[in-house]
Enzyme design. Structure first.
Site, short mmCIF file in Angstrom:
data_model
loop_
_atom_site.label_atom_id
_atom_site.label_comp_id
_atom_site.label_asym_id
_atom_site.label_seq_id
_atom_site.Cartn_x
_atom_site.Cartn_y
_atom_site.Cartn_z
N ILE A 58 0.77 -1.08 0.13
CA ILE A 58 -0.04 0.07 -0.09
C ILE A 58 0.74 1.23 0.05
O ILE A 58 1.69 1.20 0.98
CB ILE A 58 -0.84 -0.01 1.18
CG1 ILE A 58 -1.95 -1.05 1.15
CG2 ILE A 58 -1.94 1.09 1.29
CD1 ILE A 58 -2.72 -1.37 2.52
N VAL A 85 4.90 -1.06 3.12
CA VAL A 85 4.42 0.26 2.95
C VAL A 85 5.20 0.67 1.60
O VAL A 85 6.44 0.59 1.54
CB VAL A 85 4.68 1.15 3.98
CG1 VAL A 85 4.35 2.64 3.74
CG2 VAL A 85 3.95 0.91 5.26
N LYS A 86 4.73 1.02 0.73
CA LYS A 86 5.35 1.59 -0.53
C LYS A 86 5.58 3.12 -0.49
O LYS A 86 4.83 4.03 -0.28
CB LYS A 86 4.29 1.34 -1.82
CG LYS A 86 4.14 0.05 -2.41
CD LYS A 86 3.35 -0.24 -3.49
CE LYS A 86 3.74 0.44 -4.63
NZ LYS A 86 2.95 0.16 -6.04
N ILE A 87 6.80 3.36 -0.60
CA ILE A 87 7.36 4.70 -0.54
C ILE A 87 8.01 5.13 -1.77
O ILE A 87 9.00 4.45 -2.34
CB ILE A 87 8.25 4.98 0.73
CG1 ILE A 87 7.59 4.55 1.94
CG2 ILE A 87 8.72 6.40 0.59
CD1 ILE A 87 8.30 4.38 3.31
#
Length: 225
Positions: A58, A85-87
């Site tokens: 996400i 967690v996509k960054i």
């Protein structure tokens, strides 16, 4: 190599999970917004479909490192531990990756166009790096070569980060990165459906059935046992 589906469409995910070896779901703000649904309800429904053992990636929408970290914490707290967690690999994003990894939160570094971006993200602690294969091609570079370079650099420097190649236009690109030993691919439903298909496979099956029916009619093997 892991096959990951790049969508937030619940019906497509249900279908793909039934038929194919899906090992993850990736989303981004664009993919989420296409569904035009309540975000929490949508993510909860996806989790219910795929279960707890399949990870979901996400992506954050904040731009400031501290806000990215806070958003990442909120995502994990809400949706469980099996979340990446996509960054994006901006300067603030790299800082946020360092913060979240110090808190043992899993991170996928995304929007990668060069091997150096991937290497910096890996050194910051990213669990996955996601180079954009076709988008790199569209910039008159070679996306598959960039993936290969990233894989070699991670191995050369003994980094545990894995590569999840993204942004594919065709099956050949997927096959190219698979031959390079990529750890995972995240593929749109349209491309994913084509991975197992070939016209000659369908033609072969039709011929098998035709030959069988010449001798045994409509009976199948179960009927004959």
């Amino acid at each position: 190599m892991k096959y990951i589906l790049d969508t937030a469409n619940v019906e497509i995910i249900k279908y793909a999970k039934e038929y194919f070896p899906i090992e993850g779901i990736t989303t981004n703000p664009t993919i989420i917004s296409r569904e035009n649904r309540n975000f929490l309800d949508l993510m909860g429904e996806i989790r219910a479909v795929i279960g707890e053992d399949i990870p979901i990636h996400i992506q954050v929408v904040s731009n400031n490192a501290q806000e990215i970290a806070e958003e990442g914490n909120a995502i994990v707290k809400k949706f469980g531990k099996n979340i990446y967690v996509k960054i994006p690999v901006t300067r603030e994003g790299i800082k946020a990756i360092k913060i979240l990894k110090s808190e043992n939160i899993k991170v996928t570094a995304t929007a990668i166009y060069t091997s150096q971006q991937a290497l910096i993200a890996a050194k910051a602690g990213a669990d996955y790096v996601a180079p954009y294969v076709n988008r790199i091609d569209n910039l008159s570079s070679n996306g598959c070569n960039v993936v290969g370079n990233i894989i070699r650099q991670l191995k050369a420097y003994d980094l545990k980060t894995k590569v999840i190649a993204a942004s594919f236009k065709n099956v050949q690109q997927v096959d190219n990165v698979a031959n390079m030993g990529v750890h995972a691919v995240t593929v749109s439903p349209e491309i994913f459906e084509k991975l197992h298909m070939h016209l000659f496979t369908d033609a072969s099956v039709e011929q098998f059935i035709k030959d069988w029916k010449k001798v045994y009619g409509d009976k199948n093997i179960r009927d004959m046992i």
